[in-house]
Design an enzyme around this catalytic site. Structure first.
Site, PDB file in Angstrom:
ATOM      1  N   SER A 178      -7.062   4.362  -1.117  1.00 59.80           N
ATOM      2  CA  SER A 178      -6.992   3.027  -1.046  1.00 59.80           C
ATOM      3  C   SER A 178      -7.910   2.382  -1.563  1.00 59.80           C
ATOM      4  O   SER A 178      -7.806   1.126  -2.018  1.00 59.80           O
ATOM      5  CB  SER A 178      -6.200   2.337  -0.067  1.00 59.80           C
ATOM      6  OG  SER A 178      -4.813   2.833  -0.024  1.00 59.80           O
ATOM      7  N   ASP A 193       0.858  -1.227  -0.007  1.00 55.87           N
ATOM      8  CA  ASP A 193      -0.093   0.188  -0.032  1.00 55.87           C
ATOM      9  C   ASP A 193       0.985   1.283  -0.067  1.00 55.87           C
ATOM     10  O   ASP A 193       1.698   1.401   0.946  1.00 55.87           O
ATOM     11  CB  ASP A 193      -1.193  -0.134   1.158  1.00 55.87           C
ATOM     12  CG  ASP A 193      -2.201   0.900   0.887  1.00 55.87           C
ATOM     13  OD1 ASP A 193      -2.198   2.126   0.710  1.00 55.87           O
ATOM     14  OD2 ASP A 193      -3.308   0.505   1.046  1.00 55.87           O
TER      15      ASP A 193
HETATM   16 ZN   LIG Z   1      -2.753   6.146   2.956  1.00 56.20          ZN
END
Ligand SMILES: [Zn+2]
Length: 608
Positions: A201, A152
């Site tokens: 995200s 991420d």
């Molecule tokens: Zn973030």
């Protein structure tokens, strides 16, 4: 922007009559903005898998009309007739009209043109969108298993920093490459969503999971004009598709709360990523239920009476158990769960602690990890997930997320962010070993968006000793003074023995709030900012005086209501190995990642 417009309007209002025509023009523009508009989901230029289910929705916003006054055609044919299904017509708001036809699909590869037209207040409002419908064909050697690994926020620079720290560099040549860098094919992926150039995200994971772009905070849906975060038009996601069409097993593994954006977007549908309780409910629905769910987020499975956060009073761990899931709560139990056919692992109430605090620091700092002293590593979770999912002869789809790369980039915590990147990379190595034994496994390693970390050079911690504030600048090595880092990894575990070696990485941040930084490792995770105690009517962040008080002060360069460094819209690298990996080369839109996955699998979504 808003402020500028107000200023401009005020200025115009002070002008003499000579400027009246200009003023009328501005007013006219405002009136035009308020004219009814039509939006269509899926959006223009959507590239849609034949057979993939989606909710088709046409909204007229700014006018309420009758159903007969909103005409919608697909390739010239009435939409309801084209899809062979009656839609639901609504006036969701006082001044809106909607036609929604749920759970439809296109039967084969085609160019599709959608026209919507309404008569509102004597005016005709029109909208036309075009789609390309494709079939998932053209990959010569089909993949049986797919492992999608998402670091991420793992920008290219973050990978490079992990390579420096983990492998070292001498005389300009690295002493090794990361596991994710030693794969067959490589490309670059764009990250923007349909609503804004910088994604979060949820939005970006949704593009990977569905092949459709959406908006910030949305997962597996297009945003609609109602408040309800669970009624937005859905798009079938990868977990649902592989279960429905190939009876494959599915899993999500993360170091975050399992209801966090990236794992949730693989399987569920919501306009609001924070709808954690509802996300667990959707994880339980047969069509979107992953066989393996592992990470943090225990609190969303338990009622408040049992220490959880669920308002509905139910215990969802019991619900999973009654469906045949083996439930594990720590690394010891996880590593013994080899015989499980379905596995739920919840190892902390919220997000798992980061590698630096749960594994690297010895003894583990209980002030940080609390009672959770036996959290598994990402490697342990992934290893057991592969074991459990690998039992299905039809194959599996597994998403593995290194979540805290992002969660530690936001507070600009270099060591915690890089240590989690190295843990993620070692997990890539583990999956590559699995694929060596199961060569019908496609591995994809990518990120979902960037962070603004830059690689400025190196920093001399010895020479900087005893110096404070602005003095520290003088110990950043630039050009010929940027000596190679002197990290030592005596036990060869991939992590340096001392994160603050004499010469260490010197990084910068392209965007940041006000903060202090002394370039040394933080003993505990700490926020770079606090709310300004003198500002009580709005969010207004200033440097946290408890963080690196003797460090350099950096004046922020993003709005004051941002408490941390924010995402960037850098293109992110993608690496792939295994059958179908050749699809991941060159530049691609983020929705192409989904198309490549279904093409690698040869999914026939038109099958029942
Ligand atoms: Zn973030």
């Amino acid at each position: 922007m808003i402020k500028l417009t107000r200023k401009l309007t005020a200025l115009l209002l002070t002008l003499s009559l000579a400027a009246a025509s200009l003023l009328a023009g501005i007013t006219g523009a405002v009136a035009a903005d308020a004219a009814p508009t039509i939006t269509i989901a899926p959006i223009d230029r959507a590239i849609v898998l034949a057979g993939q289910k989606f909710d088709f929705r046409v909204e007229l916003n700014g006018a309420a009309v009758k159903k007969s006054e909103l005409k919608v055609t697909v390739n010239g044919q009435d939409a309801e007739a084209y899809f062979g299904k009656k839609g639901v017509f609504t006036n969701a708001n006082a001044n809106s009209s909607e036609l929604t036809i749920r759970q439809v699909s296109f039967s084969k590869a085609a160019k599709i043109g959608i026209k919507a037209e309404a008569k509102a207040a004597g005016k005709t409002v029109k909208k036309t969108v075009f789609y390309e419908v494709y079939e998932a064909v053209g990959n010569p050697k089909k993949a049986k298993n797919v492992v999608l690994m998402i670091g991420d926020g793992m920008s290219a620079n973050i990978r490079t920093a992990a390579r420096v720290v983990s492998k070292g560099i001498d005389e300009g040549k690295f002493n090794g490459w990361l596991e994710m860098e030693k794969m067959e094919y490589m490309g670059l992926v764009t990250t923007s969503g349909m609503d804004s150039i910088v994604t979060d995200s949820a939005n970006s994971a949704s593009a990977y999971a569905t092949g459709h772009k959406t908006a910030v905070n949305a997962e597996g849906v297009y945003p609609d004009n109602t408040e309800d975060p669970l009624d937005d038009p859905r798009v079938e996601n990868i977990v649902e598709l592989v279960k429905r069409t190939k009876k494959m097993s599915t899993g999500v593994v993360t170091t975050a709360d399992v209801t966090d954006a990236t794992p949730a977007a693989m399987a569920i549908h919501t306009r609001k990523r924070s709808a954690s309780e509802a996300i667990v409910n959707m994880f339980l629905e047969a069509g979107s239920r992953p066989d393996v769910i592992m990470g943090g987020g225990l609190e969303w499975f338990l009622p408040e009476s049992a220490g959880g956060k669920r308002k509905d009073g139910t215990n969802k761990i019991d619900a999973f158990k009654s469906l045949g899931y083996t439930y594990v709560t720590n690394a010891t139990e996880l590593n013994k769960a080899n015989s499980a056919s379905k596995l739920l692992g919840l190892f902390k109430k919220g997000n798992l602690d980061v590698y630096f605090d749960r594994e690297y620091t010895k003894p583990v700092n209980k002030a940080i990890v609390g009672e959770y002293t036996d959290q598994p590593t990402l490697l342990e979770m992934t290893s057991q997930a592969l074991n459990v999912l690998g039992k299905n002869k039809n194959g599996f789809f597994l998403m593995v997320e290194g979540a805290s790369i992002d969660k530690m980039a936001h507070p600009m915590d270099l060591e915690r962010l890089i240590w989690d990147t190295i843990e993620f990379d070692q997990t890539v190595g583990l999956v590559k070993q699995y694929a060596a034994k199961h060569p019908d496994t496609l591995i994809i390693v990518t990120a979902d968006h960037g962070h603004s970390m830059t690689l400025n050079g190196t920093y001399n911690t010895e020479a900087a000793k005893g110096k404070t504030g602005e003095e520290l600048r003088e110990f950043v090595g630039t050009y010929a003074d940027s000596k190679f880092p002197t990290y030592v990894d005596a036990n060869k575990d991939g992590f340096p023995d001392d994160p603050d070696s004499t010469w260490k990485l010197a990084v910068g941040w392209g965007n940041h709030p006000d903060h202090n930084d002394d370039f040394l490792t933080n003993p505990t995770p700490i926020s770079p900012t606090i709310q300004d105690p003198n500002v009580t009517d709005k969010a207004w962040y200033i440097a946290n005086p408890d963080k690196d008080p003797n460090g350099i002060h950096f004046t922020g360069n993003i709005p004051h209501d941002e408490a941390v460094e924010v995402h960037t819209f850098d293109d992110v690298p993608v690496n792939a190995s295994g059958p179908g990996a050749q699809l991941f080369s060159g530049y691609m839109d983020n929705t192409q990642v989904f198309r490549n996955i279904v093409t690698a699998l040869g999914i026939k979504a038109t099958s029942k």
